[in-house]
Design an enzyme around this catalytic site. Sequence first.
Site, PDB file in Angstrom:
ATOM      1  N   ASP A  47       0.843  -1.206   0.000  1.00  0.00           N
ATOM      2  CA  ASP A  47       0.000   0.000   0.000  1.00  0.00           C
ATOM      3  C   ASP A  47       0.878   1.256   0.000  1.00  0.00           C
ATOM      4  O   ASP A  47       0.380   2.375  -0.116  1.00  0.00           O
ATOM      5  CB  ASP A  47      -1.003  -0.003   1.164  1.00  0.00           C
ATOM      6  N   SER A  48       2.213   1.069   0.060  1.00  0.00           N
ATOM      7  CA  SER A  48       3.141   2.180  -0.157  1.00  0.00           C
ATOM      8  C   SER A  48       2.888   2.812  -1.519  1.00  0.00           C
ATOM      9  O   SER A  48       3.344   3.922  -1.781  1.00  0.00           O
ATOM     10  CB  SER A  48       4.594   1.693  -0.060  1.00  0.00           C
ATOM     11  N   ASP A  86      -1.174  -6.242  -0.504  1.00  0.00           N
ATOM     12  CA  ASP A  86      -1.289  -5.628   0.827  1.00  0.00           C
ATOM     13  C   ASP A  86      -2.759  -5.294   1.125  1.00  0.00           C
ATOM     14  O   ASP A  86      -3.446  -4.722   0.281  1.00  0.00           O
ATOM     15  CB  ASP A  86      -0.480  -4.327   0.816  1.00  0.00           C
ATOM     16  N   LYS A 116      -0.906  -9.585   2.626  1.00  0.00           N
ATOM     17  CA  LYS A 116      -0.139  -9.151   3.800  1.00  0.00           C
ATOM     18  C   LYS A 116      -1.014  -8.203   4.601  1.00  0.00           C
ATOM     19  O   LYS A 116      -1.782  -7.428   4.014  1.00  0.00           O
ATOM     20  CB  LYS A 116       1.149  -8.442   3.379  1.00  0.00           C
ATOM     21  N   GLU A 118      -0.936  -5.697   8.436  1.00  0.00           N
ATOM     22  CA  GLU A 118      -0.124  -5.155   9.533  1.00  0.00           C
ATOM     23  C   GLU A 118      -0.768  -5.488  10.881  1.00  0.00           C
ATOM     24  O   GLU A 118      -1.996  -5.415  11.012  1.00  0.00           O
ATOM     25  CB  GLU A 118      -0.015  -3.622   9.391  1.00  0.00           C
ATOM     26  N   GLU A 185       9.630  -4.358  10.239  1.00  0.00           N
ATOM     27  CA  GLU A 185      10.054  -3.051   9.707  1.00  0.00           C
ATOM     28  C   GLU A 185      10.606  -2.157  10.813  1.00  0.00           C
ATOM     29  O   GLU A 185       9.982  -1.997  11.881  1.00  0.00           O
ATOM     30  CB  GLU A 185       8.850  -2.362   9.023  1.00  0.00           C
TER      31      GLU A 185
HETATM   32  O1  KIV Z   1       3.540  -1.192   1.658  1.00  0.00           O
HETATM   33  C1  KIV Z   1       4.715  -1.604   1.595  1.00  0.00           C
HETATM   34  O2  KIV Z   1       5.452  -1.361   0.628  1.00  0.00           O
HETATM   35  C2  KIV Z   1       5.220  -2.391   2.708  1.00  0.00           C
HETATM   36  C3  KIV Z   1       6.694  -2.664   2.745  1.00  0.00           C
HETATM   37  C4  KIV Z   1       7.390  -1.480   3.296  1.00  0.00           C
HETATM   38  C5  KIV Z   1       7.007  -3.897   3.484  1.00  0.00           C
HETATM   39  O3  KIV Z   1       4.489  -2.758   3.561  1.00  0.00           O
END
Ligand code: KIV
Length: 284
Positions: A47-48, A86, A116, A118, A185
């Site tokens: 989600d970056s 994500d 993924k 968090e 992280e």
């Molecule tokens: O969103 C993302 O790119 C991430 C990485 C920093 C692991 O969660």
Amino acid sequence: MAESKVSVLDIIQAKKDGRKLVMVTAYDYPFGLMADEAGVDMALVGDSLGMVVLGLDSTVPVTLEMMIHHIQAVVRGCKRAMVIGDMPFMSYNTGIRDAIINAGRLMKEGGCDAIKLEGGVDFAPVVRAIVKAGIPVQGHVGLTPQTASALGGFKMQGKDAGAARKIIDDARALEAAGAFSIVAEAVPAPLGRLLAESVTVPVIGIGAGVDVDGQVLVTHDMVGLFDRFVPKFVKQYTMVRPTIIDAIKAYGKDVRASAFPAAEHSFDMSDAALVALKASLKEK
Ligand code: KIV
């Protein structure tokens, strides 16, 4: 290195074999293709993307629809690498049923191989339920950008013994819930090492030191495409931004000087067709 699609079993086996895992982020088809060609094990549609691709100030506004759109593009490029999608903020925080439905959408509509999310101990029941529904889950502990404001900003986590112990408990809870790997992280390197020793599934570090089971970096940071800030844990392997700007400048100069397009970039027409066309224009 497996030539067929990298599976959850391959990822788990890598730690047993002492083989370091390579993960990068990808947000579109060309980067999916390049990551795959470079031989990464996992391509994370993080989600970056909200920050490095869409220009948002944080990952918080990223929606499930945005994630699905970008996951679909990366999946088209990755034939071998495992594609991980994500879960965006609030797509799994409102209850187990929502989490399963939304994780299912990333897989069914996006086409990714795993998701993924968090969070640690508090999210273990959510992870357990998603895994039980047949969706592989990668956990994410330490600095969790979606809740950075609650953590006091984009800061290293686990500085004192108590905070570090909590992160180890988070990782253990995720493993017990069935996560096949865990991103750690922005934690001190000694904690990264202890995390990797505390669970049997691979710990993928980003700012967690070298003694973890693999590494992940945001590709746009690593290749010098994103210039707003560069976190301490990023190594810039190249700097493509100035090269691209120079190319666009050179193109602009050519356009303004009528030096582009040249004959080799233009389509021709037969003399006969041109004569006939001009004659027809004179008729009307
Ligand atoms: O969103 C993302 O790119 C991430 C990485 C920093 C692991 O969660």
